[in-house]
Scaffold this active site. Sequence first.
Site: not given
Length: 400
Positions: A91, A151, A208, A358
Site C-alpha cells: 500500500l 524480474n 524492490c 534472508c
Amino acid sequence: MASDTRSDTLPDLLPPLVEPAGSLTPEEIQRYSRHLIIPEVGMEGQLRLKNARVLVIGAGGLGSPALLYLAAAGVGTLGIVDDDVVEASNLQRQVVHGVSDVGRTKAASARDSIRELNPAVDVVLHEVRLDASNALEIFAGYDLILDGTDNFATRYLVNDAAALLGKPYVWGSILRFDGQVSVFWDAHGPNYRDLYPEAPPAGSVPSCAEGGVLGVLCAQIGSVMVNEAVKLITGIGRTLLGRVLIFDALEMSWRELRVRKDPDAAPITGLADYEAFCGVAPAPGSEAGAPAVSAVELAGMLAARQPGDSGFELIDVREPGEYGIVSIPGARLVPKGRILSGEALAELPRDKDLVLHCKSGARSAAVLAYLQQEGYTRVKHLDGGILAWIRQVEPDKPVY
C-alpha cells in the site's frame, strides 16, 4: 547494449495502432472533453482510445498508476495479468489497492478500482502466472502491452512474445530512487534484447522487495508509460521507441539513452526457458536432501545453544535497512553483496556450521551456492527466510 546518438533510422511518427470506434455517448463527450479540445487528440484520438485493447502485466507498483490513468483516459478494454494477492506492504506505492483489499487478488482489486473510476472500461482478468505456455494466447487479444514486472525472466518473455506477434510494448523499471522507461517494437525498431542482450547474473540486481523503492517513483514512471501508450494508440507525437528515459528522483533529473537495433542479433523465432536464460535456479532448500533448515528446526537450534557456544552461526545476508525492521535473535548481519564480492569471506569461519537467511530464501540460496563453490562444506540456509520464521515462530514480528 546497442546504443547510438542517432535515431534517423526510426520513423518520426508511427501509424496509429487502433482504428477509431464508431462514436462517443453524450456522457463520454462530457467525461473526455479536456481531451477532445486538444487538437492532436480530438474526437478521432478519443475514439481510437475507446477502441483500444491494452494489456498491463502486473497490478503492482507500475501497474497501479498505469491502470488508473489508462482507465481515466478512456481506453476501452484493459487486461490485467497478475496472480498475486494484496499485502499491507504494497500500500506504500500500489495506489490502485486499499486497506480493505488486503488478502484479495490484485487483479480483482484493481478491477474494482477501475470500475469506480470509469465504469465504461471493460476489464479482463488473467489471474495466472505469465509464462511461455500462455503468453502468446493472452497477448493475441490486445493491441498494446505495458510491462510493469520486476524480474528479468518475465521481461524477456514479454519482449519475445510481443516480437513474435508484431506488437509494441511499453516497458518501465524502478528501484529505490531510479526509474527507466522505453518503448520496444521489433517491427519498427529496437526490442528489449537490443538494450539488454544478456541477462545480468542472477541475484546481482535486487528486486524492490530486497532493495526498496520510493513510493512516488511508481507514479512518475507509470505516468510516462501511459503517456507513451496514448501516443502509440492515437498515432501522435514522438514515442520513446529507440530511446530510454532514465530518471533520478534524488537529483530530480532525466537523461536519455539512444538505443538502436542490433543488425547482428539473432531473430526471435520462438519462446524459451526464461528462468534458465536468466540463471534462475531452484533454491537449494527446495530440493530433497538439500542443505536447508526449517524455521522450527532453527528455533530449536537457537534454544539449545548455550552462552558462548560456538557450534554454529546464524548469518543474515539481507541489507542493513531490512535488518533494522526485523531480525532473528542471535543473527549476525553480513549483507549478500559483501559475501559475493569476496570482501566478507574472512568473516565467515570454515570450522563451524553456518546457517544463512534472508527475507524469503532466494538470496540466502545464492550465497549458499557461492560459499559451496568457495569450499565451504558446513553451510545451510533457512528455507523460506525470515518470512517463514515470522509465520512459524514469532508471528508478532512485523512483515515487510
